[in-house]
Write an enzyme that holds these catalytic residues in place. Structure first.
Site, PDB file in Angstrom:
ATOM      1  N   ASP A 138       0.814  -1.221   0.000  1.00 36.62           N
ATOM      2  CA  ASP A 138       0.000   0.000   0.000  1.00 36.62           C
ATOM      3  C   ASP A 138       0.845   1.266   0.000  1.00 36.62           C
ATOM      4  OD1 ASP A 138       0.552   0.621   2.886  1.00 36.62           O
ATOM      5  OD2 ASP A 138      -0.581  -1.212   3.200  1.00 36.62           O
ATOM      6  N   ASP A 189       8.368 -12.292  -4.704  1.00 38.11           N
ATOM      7  CA  ASP A 189       8.269 -13.026  -3.450  1.00 38.11           C
ATOM      8  C   ASP A 189       9.367 -12.576  -2.490  1.00 38.11           C
ATOM      9  OD1 ASP A 189       8.006 -14.880  -1.449  1.00 38.11           O
ATOM     10  OD2 ASP A 189       8.904 -16.528  -2.583  1.00 38.11           O
ATOM     11  N   ASP A 208       6.118  -6.020   6.651  1.00 32.89           N
ATOM     12  CA  ASP A 208       4.724  -5.574   6.770  1.00 32.89           C
ATOM     13  C   ASP A 208       3.847  -6.674   6.172  1.00 32.89           C
ATOM     14  OD1 ASP A 208       2.345  -4.253   6.830  1.00 32.89           O
ATOM     15  OD2 ASP A 208       2.876  -2.766   5.311  1.00 32.89           O
TER      16      ASP A 208
END
Lengths: 343, 343
Positions: A138, A189, A208
């Site tokens: 985000d 990944d 996160d």
């Protein structure tokens, strides 16, 4: 928290009758989704099955309870290669990002999570220069890292491009972190990225991640922590999302044990208030590698009043040096367990 | 939190269809209520209208959100002269006490609220002897006050006898506080009680009130704080339930302003995590009267390891000296507002 998670909103006890399944609150602005290739449905199942017109968050990670937010409008729903992605306008928490049925952030309280997961590690070491973010698609953690003028390089490895795109479109005040020229975004990944990272590269790694059921599971296991330890410089620090003291003491106990074995500096647990996360709190595991000692409880690198940071991103809303130290004070029931496993 | 409150569970957007209104989870053990004289209904409206088989907490005090708990069995429902009283066995939070649709305590997290509202004031002064509790009919605060061996007299003024009776029957580990011989229970109005209390009587007053809409409103207003100030000895302390930083900064601002005018010692705001309260936190206003100075942030009267207290009530689960001091560290958004009103 923005990787994949096991959803379970469909576990709600009774389905809402078919005839109630439409209404103004359920109108979808972006009915065709965001290109993840999944099949679109008119209403995500997690929205309709519990309180009509409300979003309810249910999961085997917190059985027997649910937090619900009133939905004004669904702004986006898509299915990426990794997860269901929903953005809705809530009645009282601003816009909300949901991945696989679990709230990742709301505009009203995202400050607490993003500021604490970032500044707890970065304010604990002098002069951080190279920072790696795993997950955090985000962009909120990037925004907070970018407040630190000493930082020269911010690498981010997020597995799901849809999270990045959706955040840029619907959460400009969160995704603003991507505008910083020091940011290098890699879609991929995080586990593999860290395995291949050069030894001793980073001053700080911030994980996160989502919850440890489903694909983020590896981010809570020993081999991953070993990779982090290897990628950090001596006396470097890691901060990883580490669940709720009220709900997941068993998981936390395991994480602490693993970290104690791997990180030869200090190993500490901190926590903070985030109203829209289950039980209203979220914890962080903070560890340092062998090398210059890090006392996480005593921040040495203040950020509170950095003027250029305030200019770019506004003032900090949640974090300050006092709340930094306070975050390491644990309730007795948790202190007992964690102290027996950590230093 | 155990006085009267404005309920609003009936505000839920859509009523559950009639034909769904029974099920094992809704079986009532005590179908005839507890003697409060109210009319009994098969299912309290706050239970059935939202998620079948679940209790959902909705209120104009926290619009647009609801926390829900899965109900195993309703153990008691009654209507006192002041409020609706419900006790249910939840799936994952133990037994739950609900007054007028608002969760007052669950067995799983009551420790945080009771220990903090009690030991924050009592550990801040040396040798407390006379303590007054306003509200707190469940007895949990009494249990915590009774841990202090210096205390000689514990007066409690609770308006609703049904809360006391129900707690004694369903929450023996909470109501255990009533067994202490130092406790004097008065069923009555706390505002009137304090008006008539002799000047300078108490070392500490603990106001374990409900929210400031409805009948508990007076407990947040100036005349009440003036009575408290008068009833305390010089350098005496008060701790009052003071809502959530995330939800009620406007109310908190008013309380701080009022207290600043009235209490000539110190005026401080503290907060703690309680998962089943709205936004997952609850705050406390801590003030001292003119006289010997009280620094609430530095506890002078440790309780953590009192052996006789552990014998009677078990070890503290939440409170310790570290978390005492940490409770006064506020997020920046709140610190700014509160510091501008307090000392």
């Amino acid at each position: 928290m923005s990787s994949t998670q096991e959803a379970s909103a469909t576990d709600s006890p009774v389905k809402r009758p078919r005839e109630e399944e439409n209404g103004a609150a359920m109108e979808t602005e972006n009915g065709t989704g965001g290109g993840g290739g999944g099949e679109m449905i008119k209403e995500p199942s997690c929205m309709s099955s519990v309180i009509p017109g409300w979003f309810s968050e249910m999961s085997p990670m917190w059985p027997g309870e649910a937090h619900s937010l009133k939905v004004e409008k669904i702004l986006f729903q898509g299915k990426s290669d990794y997860q269901d992605v929903i953005v809705f306008q809530s009645a009282t928490y601003g816009k909300v990002l949901v991945l696989d049925g679990v709230i990742q952030l709301t505009e009203r309280d995202e400050c607490a999570y993003q500021e604490m997961i970032t500044h707890l590690p970065l304010c604990s070491i002098p002069n951080p220069k190279k920072v790696l973010v795993i997950g955090g698609g985000d962009g909120g953690v990037l925004r907070e890292v970018a407040r630190h003028s000493s930082v020269e390089q911010i690498d981010i490895c997020e597995i799901d491009k849809m999270v990045v795109d959706v955040s840029k479109q619907y959460f400009p005040k969160v995704a603003v972190g991507y505008k910083d020229p020091r940011v290098n975004l890699l879609i991929g990944d995080g586990v593999a990225f860290l395995k291949n990272a050069a030894e001793g590269t980073y001053d700080a790694v911030i994980v996160d991640s989502s919850d440890p059921i489903g694909p983020a599971k590896e981010l809570f296991e020993k081999p991953f922590f070993e990779s982090v330890n290897r990628a950090l410089r001596p006396g470097g620090v890691v901060c990883t999302q580490a669940e709720s003291l009220w709900l997941h003491m068993d998981i936390i106990e395991d994480i602490v044990s693993n970290c104690r074995e791997i990180f030869k500096g200090s190993v500490n647990y901190a926590w903070t208030s985030v109203p829209t996360y289950p039980s209203g709190v979220i914890g962080f595991m903070l560890c340092s590698t062998e090398g210059p000692q890090v006392d996480f409880k005593k921040p040495v690198n203040p950020i509170d009043a950095d003027e250029s940071s305030i200019k770019s991103f506004g003032p900090l809303k949640f974090y300050n040096a006092e709340i930094h130290s306070a975050a390491f004070c644990l309730p007795s029931f948790a202190k007992k367990v964690i102290d027996s496993k950590a230093n």
